[in-house]
Design a protein around this motif. Structure first.
Motif, short mmCIF file in Angstrom:
data_model
loop_
_atom_site.label_atom_id
_atom_site.label_comp_id
_atom_site.label_asym_id
_atom_site.label_seq_id
_atom_site.Cartn_x
_atom_site.Cartn_y
_atom_site.Cartn_z
N ILE A 205 53.55 26.33 28.85
CA ILE A 205 52.85 27.57 29.19
C ILE A 205 51.35 27.34 29.28
O ILE A 205 50.68 27.80 30.21
CB ILE A 205 53.17 28.67 28.15
CG1 ILE A 205 54.62 29.12 28.30
CG2 ILE A 205 52.23 29.86 28.30
CD1 ILE A 205 55.12 30.01 27.18
N LEU A 206 50.78 26.59 28.31
CA LEU A 206 49.34 26.31 28.34
C LEU A 206 48.95 25.48 29.56
O LEU A 206 47.89 25.69 30.15
CB LEU A 206 48.91 25.61 27.05
CG LEU A 206 48.96 26.46 25.78
CD1 LEU A 206 48.58 25.62 24.57
CD2 LEU A 206 48.03 27.66 25.91
N SER A 207 49.81 24.54 29.95
CA SER A 207 49.53 23.73 31.14
C SER A 207 49.52 24.60 32.40
O SER A 207 48.65 24.46 33.26
CB SER A 207 50.57 22.62 31.29
OG SER A 207 50.55 21.77 30.17
N ALA A 208 50.50 25.50 32.50
CA ALA A 208 50.55 26.40 33.66
C ALA A 208 49.33 27.30 33.71
O ALA A 208 48.72 27.51 34.78
CB ALA A 208 51.82 27.24 33.61
N LEU A 209 48.91 27.83 32.55
CA LEU A 209 47.72 28.68 32.51
C LEU A 209 46.47 27.90 32.87
O LEU A 209 45.56 28.43 33.52
CB LEU A 209 47.58 29.30 31.12
CG LEU A 209 48.61 30.37 30.76
CD1 LEU A 209 48.43 30.82 29.32
CD2 LEU A 209 48.51 31.56 31.70
N SER A 210 46.41 26.63 32.46
CA SER A 210 45.25 25.80 32.79
C SER A 210 45.14 25.58 34.29
O SER A 210 44.05 25.67 34.87
CB SER A 210 45.38 24.46 32.07
OG SER A 210 44.33 23.60 32.43
N VAL A 211 46.26 25.31 34.95
CA VAL A 211 46.27 25.12 36.40
C VAL A 211 45.84 26.40 37.11
O VAL A 211 45.01 26.39 38.03
CB VAL A 211 47.67 24.67 36.89
CG1 VAL A 211 47.75 24.71 38.41
CG2 VAL A 211 47.98 23.27 36.38
N LEU A 212 46.38 27.54 36.65
CA LEU A 212 46.02 28.82 37.26
C LEU A 212 44.55 29.14 37.08
O LEU A 212 43.88 29.61 38.00
CB LEU A 212 46.88 29.95 36.67
CG LEU A 212 48.35 29.97 37.09
CD1 LEU A 212 49.10 31.02 36.29
CD2 LEU A 212 48.47 30.23 38.58
N SER A 213 44.02 28.87 35.88
CA SER A 213 42.61 29.19 35.63
C SER A 213 41.68 28.31 36.47
O SER A 213 40.64 28.76 36.92
CB SER A 213 42.28 29.05 34.14
OG SER A 213 42.39 27.70 33.74
N ARG A 214 42.08 27.03 36.69
CA ARG A 214 41.26 26.15 37.54
C ARG A 214 41.25 26.67 38.99
O ARG A 214 40.23 26.64 39.65
CB ARG A 214 41.78 24.72 37.49
CG ARG A 214 41.22 23.94 36.31
CD ARG A 214 41.37 22.45 36.52
NE ARG A 214 42.76 22.04 36.60
CZ ARG A 214 43.51 21.67 35.58
NH1 ARG A 214 42.98 21.66 34.37
NH2 ARG A 214 44.77 21.29 35.74
N ARG A 215 42.40 27.15 39.45
CA ARG A 215 42.46 27.68 40.82
C ARG A 215 41.63 28.94 40.97
O ARG A 215 40.95 29.15 41.96
CB ARG A 215 43.91 27.96 41.21
CG ARG A 215 44.69 26.69 41.45
CD ARG A 215 46.06 26.98 42.01
NE ARG A 215 46.78 25.74 42.23
CZ ARG A 215 48.04 25.67 42.61
NH1 ARG A 215 48.72 26.79 42.80
NH2 ARG A 215 48.63 24.52 42.79
#
Length: 196
Positions: free
Chosen positions: A174-184
């Motif tokens: 979940i944290l990895s997915a949120l990190s990718v979304l926040s970078r985008r």
């Protein structure tokens, strides 16, 4: 504001805010970590208390169980209250510092390389001041949330190792997915220089 160092970038602003509020953030992180640990431990303790009290059926066991629950509930209540009080005071003070600095810059007649009107620049800058101060609460709350994940993972791991590992793997995913979304999302925004 008694900060003599020039602040030109968003990173400088965040570093200055973190440096000035390191003590409040440390105290807030400790108290919020205690809150998360106690709140996560409450249902675990309740289950253990019910199990042992029903098995032993003694007044001593019941009294000890009630005392343990009282300690956990008191820890949850007081650590949240004082932790958030410390963090919100630091947040409010830091936001005020940046608003004062923005106002002092806005009152100086200097040429600005921007298409925005002076009122728009002031509005954006004061909103940014409030958002900058929010990092003082965000970092301790993030660390305390990790405490809750660790406590839950250990407790579940002791009961069932696969379940404990599932919590850890799920949290990382979940944290990895949120990190990718926040970078985008972050790549679609631009930094607005206010000269503050």
């Amino acid at each position: 504001m008694n900060d003599a160092r020039p602040v030109r970038t968003g990173s400088d602003v965040l570093r200055a805010a973190l440096r000035r509020n390191a003590g409040a953030m440390a105290a807030g992180t400790l108290l919020m970590g205690m809150y998360q640990a106690a709140e996560t431990a409450f249902p675990i303790a309740l289950g253990l208390i019910v199990e042992h009290t029903l098995r032993e059926r003694g007044l001593d066991s019941l009294a000890l169980s009630i005392a343990a629950l009282a300690v956990i509930i008191t820890t949850v209540s007081l650590s949240w209250r004082f932790g958030m009080r410390i963090l919100q005071k630091a947040n409010t003070t830091e936001a005020h510092r940046w608003r004062v600095r923005v106002a002092s810059c806005a009152l100086q007649p200097v040429a600005r390389d921007t298409d925005l009107k002076s009122g728009e620049v002031l509005t954006i800058a004061t909103e940014d001041a409030d958002q900058t101060a929010d990092i003082i609460e965000v970092v301790p709350l993030l660390v305390s949330s990790l405490v809750a994940v660790v406590v839950a993972s250990v407790a579940l791991g002791l009961a069932s190792l696969p379940l404990g590992l599932l919590v850890v793997v799920g949290t990382v995913a979940i944290l990895s997915a949120l990190s990718v979304l926040s970078r985008r999302i972050g790549s679609g925004t631009r930094e607005r220089g206010t000269g503050a």
